[in-house]
Motif scaffolding. Structure first.
Motif, PDB file in Angstrom:
ATOM      1  N   GLU A  19      -0.360  48.284 -33.184  1.00 38.47           N
ATOM      2  CA  GLU A  19      -1.455  47.693 -33.951  1.00 38.47           C
ATOM      3  C   GLU A  19      -1.948  48.635 -35.047  1.00 38.47           C
ATOM      4  O   GLU A  19      -2.702  48.216 -35.927  1.00 38.47           O
ATOM      5  N   THR A  20      -1.539  49.911 -35.011  1.00 37.26           N
ATOM      6  CA  THR A  20      -1.977  50.868 -36.030  1.00 37.26           C
ATOM      7  C   THR A  20      -1.340  50.561 -37.383  1.00 37.26           C
ATOM      8  O   THR A  20      -2.000  50.653 -38.417  1.00 37.26           O
ATOM      9  N   ALA A  21      -0.046  50.220 -37.381  1.00 33.41           N
ATOM     10  CA  ALA A  21       0.635  49.812 -38.616  1.00 33.41           C
ATOM     11  C   ALA A  21       0.431  48.317 -38.781  1.00 33.41           C
ATOM     12  O   ALA A  21       1.303  47.493 -38.507  1.00 33.41           O
ATOM     13  N   LYS A  22      -0.740  47.930 -39.256  1.00 38.39           N
ATOM     14  CA  LYS A  22      -1.189  46.538 -39.203  1.00 38.39           C
ATOM     15  C   LYS A  22      -0.304  45.590 -40.008  1.00 38.39           C
ATOM     16  O   LYS A  22      -0.030  44.466 -39.580  1.00 38.39           O
ATOM     17  N   ASN A  23       0.127  46.013 -41.170  1.00 41.88           N
ATOM     18  CA  ASN A  23       0.928  45.122 -42.005  1.00 41.88           C
ATOM     19  C   ASN A  23       2.313  44.885 -41.420  1.00 41.88           C
ATOM     20  O   ASN A  23       2.833  43.767 -41.462  1.00 41.88           O
ATOM     21  N   THR A  24       2.887  45.937 -40.857  1.00 35.73           N
ATOM     22  CA  THR A  24       4.193  45.776 -40.231  1.00 35.73           C
ATOM     23  C   THR A  24       4.073  44.974 -38.949  1.00 35.73           C
ATOM     24  O   THR A  24       4.944  44.153 -38.634  1.00 35.73           O
ATOM     25  N   GLU A  25       2.996  45.190 -38.196  1.00 38.79           N
ATOM     26  CA  GLU A  25       2.762  44.399 -36.988  1.00 38.79           C
ATOM     27  C   GLU A  25       2.696  42.914 -37.339  1.00 38.79           C
ATOM     28  O   GLU A  25       3.302  42.067 -36.667  1.00 38.79           O
ATOM     29  N   ARG A  26       1.964  42.594 -38.394  1.00 43.73           N
ATOM     30  CA  ARG A  26       1.830  41.190 -38.812  1.00 43.73           C
ATOM     31  C   ARG A  26       3.193  40.618 -39.219  1.00 43.73           C
ATOM     32  O   ARG A  26       3.527  39.469 -38.873  1.00 43.73           O
ATOM     33  N   LEU A  27       3.970  41.405 -39.954  1.00 45.15           N
ATOM     34  CA  LEU A  27       5.294  40.956 -40.379  1.00 45.15           C
ATOM     35  C   LEU A  27       6.171  40.635 -39.173  1.00 45.15           C
ATOM     36  O   LEU A  27       6.823  39.577 -39.114  1.00 45.15           O
ATOM     37  N   VAL A  28       6.199  41.538 -38.207  1.00 43.92           N
ATOM     38  CA  VAL A  28       7.026  41.324 -37.014  1.00 43.92           C
ATOM     39  C   VAL A  28       6.549  40.097 -36.247  1.00 43.92           C
ATOM     40  O   VAL A  28       7.342  39.260 -35.821  1.00 43.92           O
ATOM     41  N   ALA A  29       5.230  39.980 -36.072  1.00 45.46           N
ATOM     42  CA  ALA A  29       4.678  38.875 -35.295  1.00 45.46           C
ATOM     43  C   ALA A  29       4.950  37.531 -35.947  1.00 45.46           C
ATOM     44  O   ALA A  29       5.254  36.542 -35.270  1.00 45.46           O
ATOM     45  N   GLU A  30       4.867  37.475 -37.264  1.00 47.75           N
ATOM     46  CA  GLU A  30       5.002  36.197 -37.955  1.00 47.75           C
ATOM     47  C   GLU A  30       6.450  35.835 -38.276  1.00 47.75           C
ATOM     48  O   GLU A  30       6.798  34.647 -38.288  1.00 47.75           O
ATOM     49  N   MET A  31       7.278  36.823 -38.535  1.00 45.53           N
ATOM     50  CA  MET A  31       8.614  36.545 -39.054  1.00 45.53           C
ATOM     51  C   MET A  31       9.726  36.628 -38.018  1.00 45.53           C
ATOM     52  O   MET A  31      10.681  35.849 -38.053  1.00 45.53           O
ATOM     53  N   LEU A  32       9.630  37.568 -37.075  1.00 44.47           N
ATOM     54  CA  LEU A  32      10.730  37.755 -36.130  1.00 44.47           C
ATOM     55  C   LEU A  32      10.923  36.514 -35.260  1.00 44.47           C
ATOM     56  O   LEU A  32      12.037  36.198 -34.839  1.00 44.47           O
ATOM     57  N   SER A  33       9.825  35.791 -35.019  1.00 46.41           N
ATOM     58  CA  SER A  33       9.898  34.580 -34.199  1.00 46.41           C
ATOM     59  C   SER A  33      10.739  33.495 -34.858  1.00 46.41           C
ATOM     60  O   SER A  33      11.210  32.570 -34.192  1.00 46.41           O
ATOM     61  N   CYS A  34      10.938  33.606 -36.178  1.00 44.93           N
ATOM     62  CA  CYS A  34      11.755  32.620 -36.884  1.00 44.93           C
ATOM     63  C   CYS A  34      13.247  32.880 -36.707  1.00 44.93           C
ATOM     64  O   CYS A  34      14.072  32.030 -37.077  1.00 44.93           O
ATOM     65  N   TYR A  35      13.598  34.019 -36.169  1.00 42.49           N
ATOM     66  CA  TYR A  35      15.004  34.411 -36.070  1.00 42.49           C
ATOM     67  C   TYR A  35      15.525  34.425 -34.636  1.00 42.49           C
ATOM     68  O   TYR A  35      16.686  34.074 -34.412  1.00 42.49           O
ATOM     69  N   LEU A  36      14.705  34.845 -33.678  1.00 45.76           N
ATOM     70  CA  LEU A  36      15.166  34.981 -32.306  1.00 45.76           C
ATOM     71  C   LEU A  36      14.765  33.783 -31.450  1.00 45.76           C
ATOM     72  O   LEU A  36      13.850  33.036 -31.779  1.00 45.76           O
TER      73      LEU A  36
END
Length: 510
Positions: free
Chosen positions: A182-199
């Motif tokens: 949660e410290t790297a907030k922008n990367t956390e958001r990217l992973v949470a929102e985008m990775l779900s579209c692939y796996l």
């Protein structure tokens, strides 16, 4: 791929990545006799863990074709979201595009390609030696997935240190819950929102959580936990895992020593040490944490370091596009406290608003100074004076075993002496960081710097249960009669001759 979002809680102040916070202080439902996390009442993640376990038990993740398809999806994520990754890491810590593409994307793709090239071989049953008793049997090691695994990633390399273990977990056939920092907030958001579209959402989920939520997450029973972060939080994760006898890999940190002998190319040493220390603004677990050298070498090394820093980042690194920023205010304030140790001879400039700390070198330090008591995890390089190599080795061995030991010398015997007489997770002679880029080498700590290893096949093995198997036919029962009662000395002699392992090439030491 499901994303479970909760209200983030304040991050704990740790040099490395997101932690589990005070997980050990709450016994939670997992310490009250429940056999499985799913059986715990009121745990917000019990349903998710239970659903992924049901999917895993269905066998969906076991076929090689399925694993390859999910790994290919990860590759598409890296390709299609490359610019988003570069932008997110730049927003989180000012990471230069070169460093981000190299460490967050290229090295992940190397891991993927290594896995694609070898997965069919890694997955095969491994047939092993047999004795006379089992000569007619099938004896092999089956490569089984563990089940439902948890990966907790840090903030300093928020894509690399999440995806590299994930690649191995998928390759091994597991279902996975991923907890980005949660410290790297922008990367956390990217992973949470985008990775779900692939796996595949049935098998993989992202949990975005702060300290309190991560504590509750750890109360559940997982089949394996992979944590990257600080030693203090590693102990908390290990304690939570122990309640369920869950195996763990802990990728931690420490103070990596860098011995520089009197016989070396000073300019080359300075450039390689400066690159390793200031890459990612020093927020790297394998960065050289401090230099050990003689007083004579320090006099030569300081101007060479100053020249290297200027060559890399210009006369004012604050204006350089090649030098990043500290990830957050807590980390910045901690580094300001450490800057009070010793005497600044290079750099030392700071800007609180920008979270900027210049590439800095400190001298005249005492081993009791705060900066020598914890991993620095920032762009600060202390130099400690030692009389010779023996004193440097004694200094290294008097402290916790580090993640890596560095040694620089034009004399190979000196480098080998440091290698042979110290203990660390890894070793790198006459360079910094580069050992981590190889998929052929295991990466991991020892003692305070970690437990377990990964990269390449080592990641696959980490997330794989190596199941010893023997398959015997139903016939030929007469061959088994020798092991059945009633026993006799004659039976024992025959069984011994048929089953003992004999030493080869025995010799007598004089």
């Amino acid at each position: 791929m499901e994303t479970v979002s909760v209200v983030p809680q304040p991050d704990v102040q740790q040099p490395r990545g997101s932690g589990a916070g005070k997980a050990a202080e709450d016994d939670g439902g997992g310490g009250k006799g429940s056999v499985d996390g799913e059986a715990m009442s009121g745990n917000p993640y019990a349903g998710l863990v239970s659903r992924l376990r049901a999917t895993w038990l269905s066998g969906k993740t076991r076929p090689m074709e399925y694993r390859v398809a999910q790994l290919e999806a990860l590759g598409r994520f890296l390709d299609e979201k490359k610019q988003d990754i570069l932008e997110a890491t730049a927003l989180d810590m000012g990471k230069p595009p070169f460093e981000a593409e190299f460490s967050e994307i290229l090295l992940c793709k190397n891991e993927l390609n290594e896995t694609f090239n070898n997965l069919s071989h890694w997955m095969k049953d491994e047939h092993v030696d047999k004795n006379l008793v089992t000569r007619l049997d099938s004896v092999f090691i089956r490569k089984d997935p563990y089940g439902v695994v948890l990966i907790i990633a840090p903030w300093n390399y928020p894509i690399h240190l999440l995806l590299v273990p994930l690649i191995g977990a998928i390759a091994a056939g597991n279902c996975v819950i991923i907890k980005p920092s949660e410290t790297a907030k922008n990367t956390e958001r990217l992973v949470a929102e985008m990775l779900s579209c692939y796996l595949d959402n049935d098998c993989f989920a992202v949990v975005t959580a702060g300290v309190q939520e991560t504590t509750r997450l750890l109360e559940n029973k997982f089949d394996y936990i992979f944590y990257t972060g600080s030693p203090s939080v590693g102990r908390i994760v290990m304690a939570a895992a122990a309640k369920h006898l869950t195996p763990v890999t802990l990728e931690l940190g420490g103070k990596n020593p860098c011995y520089v002998s009197d016989t070396c190319d000073v300019q080359n040493v300075a450039r390689r040490v400066a690159w390793g220390r200031f890459f990612n603004t020093g927020q790297t677990c394998v960065a050289p944490d401090y230099v050990l050298c003689s007083a004579e070498m320090q006099k030569k090394l300081l101007p060479a370091l100053r020249e290297a820093i200027t060559d890399f980042y210009g006369p004012n690194p604050r204006e350089s596009p090649n030098f990043g920023r500290i990830v957050g205010d807590k980390q910045f304030q901690r580094l300001l406290m450490l800057l009070r140790s010793g005497r600044v001879v290079i750099g030392g400039q700071t800007d609180e608003e920008e979270h900027y700390i210049a590439p800095t070198v400190l001298v005249d330090l005492q081993t009791s100074d705060p900066i020598m008591q914890e991993e620095i995890f920032g762009p600060i390089l202390p130099i400690i004076i030692v009389a010779n190599m023996d004193e440097a080795i004694d200094f290294i061995n008097s402290h916790e075993r580090p993640l890596v030991v560095y040694a620089f010398s034009s004399n190979d015997k000196v480098v080998n002496q440091v290698l042979e007489r110290t203990s660390s997770g890894g070793f790198c002679g006459n360079d910094t960081l580069m050992h981590v880029t190889l998929t052929s080498l295991p990466f991991g700590g020892i003692g305070n710097s970690g437990l377990g290893m990964y990269h390449g096949k080592f990641t696959f093995d980490t997330f794989t249960h190596h199941r010893g198997c023997l398959h015997r036919g139903m016939g030929r029962e007469a061959l088994n009669a020798l092991r059945y009662p009633p026993y006799s000395q004659q039976k024992l002699q025959i069984v011994r001759a048929a089953s003992e392992v004999k030493r080869k090439g025995a010799c007598t030491l004089l």
